[in-house]
Design a protein around this motif. Sequence first.
Motif, PDB file in Angstrom:
ATOM      1  N   SER A  20      -3.596  -5.478  -7.983  1.00 10.79           N
ATOM      2  CA  SER A  20      -4.329  -5.867  -6.784  1.00 10.79           C
ATOM      3  C   SER A  20      -4.455  -7.392  -6.771  1.00 10.79           C
ATOM      4  CB  SER A  20      -5.684  -5.181  -6.747  1.00 10.79           C
ATOM      5  OG  SER A  20      -6.351  -5.458  -5.521  1.00 10.79           O
ATOM      6  N   SER A  21      -5.535  -7.890  -6.245  1.00  9.23           N
ATOM      7  CA  SER A  21      -5.775  -9.332  -6.173  1.00  9.23           C
ATOM      8  C   SER A  21      -7.255  -9.572  -5.959  1.00  9.23           C
ATOM      9  CB  SER A  21      -4.994  -9.957  -5.017  1.00  9.23           C
ATOM     10  OG  SER A  21      -5.410 -11.287  -4.781  1.00  9.23           O
ATOM     11  N   LEU A  22      -7.738 -10.681  -6.448  1.00  3.77           N
ATOM     12  CA  LEU A  22      -9.127 -11.068  -6.234  1.00  3.77           C
ATOM     13  C   LEU A  22      -9.472 -11.130  -4.750  1.00  3.77           C
ATOM     14  CD1 LEU A  22     -11.783 -12.040  -7.524  1.00  3.77           C
ATOM     15  CD2 LEU A  22     -10.868 -14.374  -7.408  1.00  3.77           C
ATOM     16  N   VAL A  23      -8.493 -11.516  -3.918  1.00  4.96           N
ATOM     17  CA  VAL A  23      -8.787 -11.673  -2.491  1.00  4.96           C
ATOM     18  C   VAL A  23      -9.072 -10.339  -1.813  1.00  4.96           C
ATOM     19  CG1 VAL A  23      -7.438 -13.795  -2.354  1.00  4.96           C
ATOM     20  CG2 VAL A  23      -6.355 -11.612  -1.751  1.00  4.96           C
ATOM     21  N   VAL A  38       0.827  -1.214   0.000  1.00  2.00           N
ATOM     22  CA  VAL A  38       0.000   0.000   0.000  1.00  2.00           C
ATOM     23  C   VAL A  38       0.861   1.263   0.000  1.00  2.00           C
ATOM     24  CG1 VAL A  38      -1.873   1.254   1.135  1.00  2.00           C
ATOM     25  CG2 VAL A  38      -1.806  -1.245   1.248  1.00  2.00           C
ATOM     26  N   LYS A  39       1.805   1.336   0.928  1.00  2.00           N
ATOM     27  CA  LYS A  39       2.612   2.554   0.999  1.00  2.00           C
ATOM     28  C   LYS A  39       3.512   2.699  -0.220  1.00  2.00           C
ATOM     29  CE  LYS A  39       4.524   5.445   4.610  1.00  2.00           C
ATOM     30  NZ  LYS A  39       5.034   5.490   6.013  1.00  2.00           N
ATOM     31  N   GLY A  40       3.847   1.573  -0.858  1.00  2.00           N
ATOM     32  CA  GLY A  40       4.608   1.653  -2.102  1.00  2.00           C
ATOM     33  C   GLY A  40       3.875   2.467  -3.156  1.00  2.00           C
ATOM     34  N   ILE A  41       2.557   2.314  -3.230  1.00  3.87           N
ATOM     35  CA  ILE A  41       1.749   3.090  -4.174  1.00  3.87           C
ATOM     36  C   ILE A  41       1.749   4.569  -3.780  1.00  3.87           C
ATOM     37  CG2 ILE A  41      -0.583   3.431  -5.096  1.00  3.87           C
ATOM     38  CD1 ILE A  41      -1.029   0.421  -4.726  1.00  3.87           C
ATOM     39  N   TYR A  42       1.662   4.821  -2.487  1.00  3.71           N
ATOM     40  CA  TYR A  42       1.742   6.193  -1.994  1.00  3.71           C
ATOM     41  C   TYR A  42       3.050   6.850  -2.432  1.00  3.71           C
ATOM     42  CZ  TYR A  42       2.759   9.806   1.542  1.00  3.71           C
ATOM     43  OH  TYR A  42       3.123  10.959   2.184  1.00  3.71           O
ATOM     44  N   HIS A  43       4.141   6.114  -2.303  1.00  6.51           N
ATOM     45  CA  HIS A  43       5.452   6.689  -2.645  1.00  6.51           C
ATOM     46  C   HIS A  43       5.585   6.960  -4.145  1.00  6.51           C
ATOM     47  CE1 HIS A  43       7.187   4.740   1.233  1.00  6.51           C
ATOM     48  NE2 HIS A  43       6.782   5.975   1.458  1.00  6.51           N
ATOM     49  N   THR A  44       5.198   6.014  -4.989  1.00  6.81           N
ATOM     50  CA  THR A  44       5.349   6.243  -6.436  1.00  6.81           C
ATOM     51  C   THR A  44       4.444   7.376  -6.906  1.00  6.81           C
ATOM     52  OG1 THR A  44       3.678   4.584  -7.039  1.00  6.81           O
ATOM     53  CG2 THR A  44       5.973   3.837  -6.890  1.00  6.81           C
ATOM     54  N   THR A  45       3.266   7.481  -6.308  1.00  4.97           N
ATOM     55  CA  THR A  45       2.346   8.558  -6.690  1.00  4.97           C
ATOM     56  C   THR A  45       2.857   9.912  -6.196  1.00  4.97           C
ATOM     57  OG1 THR A  45       0.496   7.003  -6.580  1.00  4.97           O
ATOM     58  CG2 THR A  45      -0.039   9.346  -6.624  1.00  4.97           C
ATOM     59  N   LYS A  46       3.302   9.943  -4.957  1.00  3.34           N
ATOM     60  CA  LYS A  46       3.792  11.196  -4.379  1.00  3.34           C
ATOM     61  C   LYS A  46       4.936  11.779  -5.205  1.00  3.34           C
ATOM     62  CE  LYS A  46       5.765  13.118  -0.115  1.00  3.34           C
ATOM     63  NZ  LYS A  46       6.127  12.838   1.307  1.00  3.34           N
ATOM     64  N   TYR A  47       5.868  10.930  -5.604  1.00  2.00           N
ATOM     65  CA  TYR A  47       7.051  11.417  -6.310  1.00  2.00           C
ATOM     66  C   TYR A  47       6.896  11.404  -7.830  1.00  2.00           C
ATOM     67  CZ  TYR A  47       9.137  11.131  -1.708  1.00  2.00           C
ATOM     68  OH  TYR A  47       9.390  11.303  -0.368  1.00  2.00           O
ATOM     69  N   GLY A  48       5.856  10.725  -8.323  1.00  7.92           N
ATOM     70  CA  GLY A  48       5.683  10.629  -9.762  1.00  7.92           C
ATOM     71  C   GLY A  48       4.528  11.423 -10.339  1.00  7.92           C
ATOM     72  N   ILE A  49       3.685  11.990  -9.473  1.00 11.57           N
ATOM     73  CA  ILE A  49       2.463  12.619  -9.981  1.00 11.57           C
ATOM     74  C   ILE A  49       2.758  13.844 -10.839  1.00 11.57           C
ATOM     75  CG2 ILE A  49       2.049  14.103  -7.980  1.00 11.57           C
ATOM     76  CD1 ILE A  49      -0.583  12.116 -10.020  1.00 11.57           C
ATOM     77  N   ALA A  50       3.791  14.586 -10.515  1.00 12.52           N
ATOM     78  CA  ALA A  50       4.110  15.776 -11.326  1.00 12.52           C
ATOM     79  C   ALA A  50       4.443  15.376 -12.754  1.00 12.52           C
ATOM     80  CB  ALA A  50       5.272  16.544 -10.695  1.00 12.52           C
ATOM     81  N   TYR A  75      -2.406  -9.678   4.073  1.00 14.35           N
ATOM     82  CA  TYR A  75      -2.339  -9.575   2.615  1.00 14.35           C
ATOM     83  C   TYR A  75      -3.679  -9.141   2.031  1.00 14.35           C
ATOM     84  CZ  TYR A  75      -1.750 -10.963  -2.268  1.00 14.35           C
ATOM     85  OH  TYR A  75      -1.707 -10.970  -3.636  1.00 14.35           O
ATOM     86  N   THR A  76      -4.764  -9.791   2.449  1.00 10.70           N
ATOM     87  CA  THR A  76      -6.070  -9.425   1.908  1.00 10.70           C
ATOM     88  C   THR A  76      -6.443  -7.998   2.299  1.00 10.70           C
ATOM     89  OG1 THR A  76      -7.239 -10.402   3.805  1.00 10.70           O
ATOM     90  CG2 THR A  76      -6.897 -11.802   1.888  1.00 10.70           C
ATOM     91  N   ALA A  77      -6.043  -7.591   3.503  1.00  9.26           N
ATOM     92  CA  ALA A  77      -6.323  -6.220   3.932  1.00  9.26           C
ATOM     93  C   ALA A  77      -5.617  -5.217   3.033  1.00  9.26           C
ATOM     94  CB  ALA A  77      -5.893  -6.027   5.387  1.00  9.26           C
ATOM     95  N   THR A  78      -4.377  -5.523   2.645  1.00  5.02           N
ATOM     96  CA  THR A  78      -3.664  -4.594   1.766  1.00  5.02           C
ATOM     97  C   THR A  78      -4.319  -4.512   0.398  1.00  5.02           C
ATOM     98  OG1 THR A  78      -2.085  -6.252   0.915  1.00  5.02           O
ATOM     99  CG2 THR A  78      -1.445  -5.024   2.894  1.00  5.02           C
ATOM    100  N   LYS A  79      -4.798  -5.631  -0.118  1.00 13.04           N
ATOM    101  CA  LYS A  79      -5.391  -5.614  -1.448  1.00 13.04           C
ATOM    102  C   LYS A  79      -6.766  -4.950  -1.437  1.00 13.04           C
ATOM    103  CE  LYS A  79      -1.872  -7.346  -3.505  1.00 13.04           C
ATOM    104  NZ  LYS A  79      -1.045  -6.492  -4.384  1.00 13.04           N
ATOM    105  N   GLY A  80      -7.501  -5.084  -0.330  1.00 19.56           N
ATOM    106  CA  GLY A  80      -8.730  -4.303  -0.193  1.00 19.56           C
ATOM    107  C   GLY A  80      -8.429  -2.817  -0.172  1.00 19.56           C
ATOM    108  N   ALA A  81      -7.342  -2.460   0.510  1.00 18.34           N
ATOM    109  CA  ALA A  81      -6.915  -1.058   0.546  1.00 18.34           C
ATOM    110  C   ALA A  81      -6.511  -0.572  -0.838  1.00 18.34           C
ATOM    111  CB  ALA A  81      -5.760  -0.891   1.528  1.00 18.34           C
ATOM    112  N   VAL A  82      -5.811  -1.406  -1.592  1.00 15.28           N
ATOM    113  CA  VAL A  82      -5.412  -1.042  -2.953  1.00 15.28           C
ATOM    114  C   VAL A  82      -6.638  -0.757  -3.814  1.00 15.28           C
ATOM    115  CG1 VAL A  82      -4.354  -1.904  -5.085  1.00 15.28           C
ATOM    116  CG2 VAL A  82      -3.182  -2.208  -2.893  1.00 15.28           C
TER     117      VAL A  82
END
Length: 274
Positions: free
Chosen positions: A139-142, A114-126, A153-160
């Motif tokens: 993500s994942s079906l789970v 989850v935080k990996g997505i935060y980091h790539t977006t934060k530094y890549g959005i510009a 794991y399932t909690a992270t994919k729900g968050a994604v």
Amino acid sequence: MQILKDKVVFLTGGTEGIGYECAKRYYKAGAKVSIITHKKHSLHQCRMQFFNDDIYYILADVSIPADIERAIEATIAHFGKIDIIHNNAGVSSPSKTVCDTTDAEWDKVFNVNVKGIYHTTKYGIAALKQTKGIILNTSSLVGDIGQDQHAAYTATKGAVNALTKSMALDYAPFGIRVNAVAPAGVWTPMLRRWSNQQPNVAHIESYLDEIHPLGYCPEGDVVADVCLFLVSEQARFVTGCILPVSGGAELGYRKYMERPAGNNAVLPNQKAVE
């Protein structure tokens, strides 16, 4: 047809499994690909098989903000821009309930998935605002249907999934599309390692085939084809979508694998992986 001609893809977790298949698909479609991984050995192996001027390898950990800031800057310096960020890096361990999961294990899976997505977006959005780019999350079906013994794991994919939809709304005014792909079982190195650790190894392959109504557990290329669609102009009016690539695994429950005679062990847990 080179539907990604002259596009630049920033791909995390791109040296194994689904990520590696995506890297090959994107390159074949005409893209320049910056492949990010934290695994030195995997990076070296991948570079030996898949390397030219349009492929750029970066050793970085998505859970470390300074690593991703550096990786984004290096990609732009090398290729001049970023059109697509594909957040594919992920971990699935531990295989535990909530109460059996340690604080350190919980934090690790959330920091990567989850935080990996935060980091790539934060530094890549510009960079994406300049190109009216695309974000794709693996993500994942789970994340939708749940899974026993994989609470973190399932909690992270729900968050994604929720994050994907919120980001789609936040960045639509800038012409940026945000989607996610949600596989079920996929034959990756991670899944093969998990399979070999199960008590009923001889039955795992048929079990993983049978949980998919289409009759087989696919390789990563099946998911890569869908990812290619979502990051291309063919999906130009698709955003906020969590697209299953599951062979119908979510459509209902069936008892797929018979227990060996005299064996009271429960069926193994399905492992949905990056």
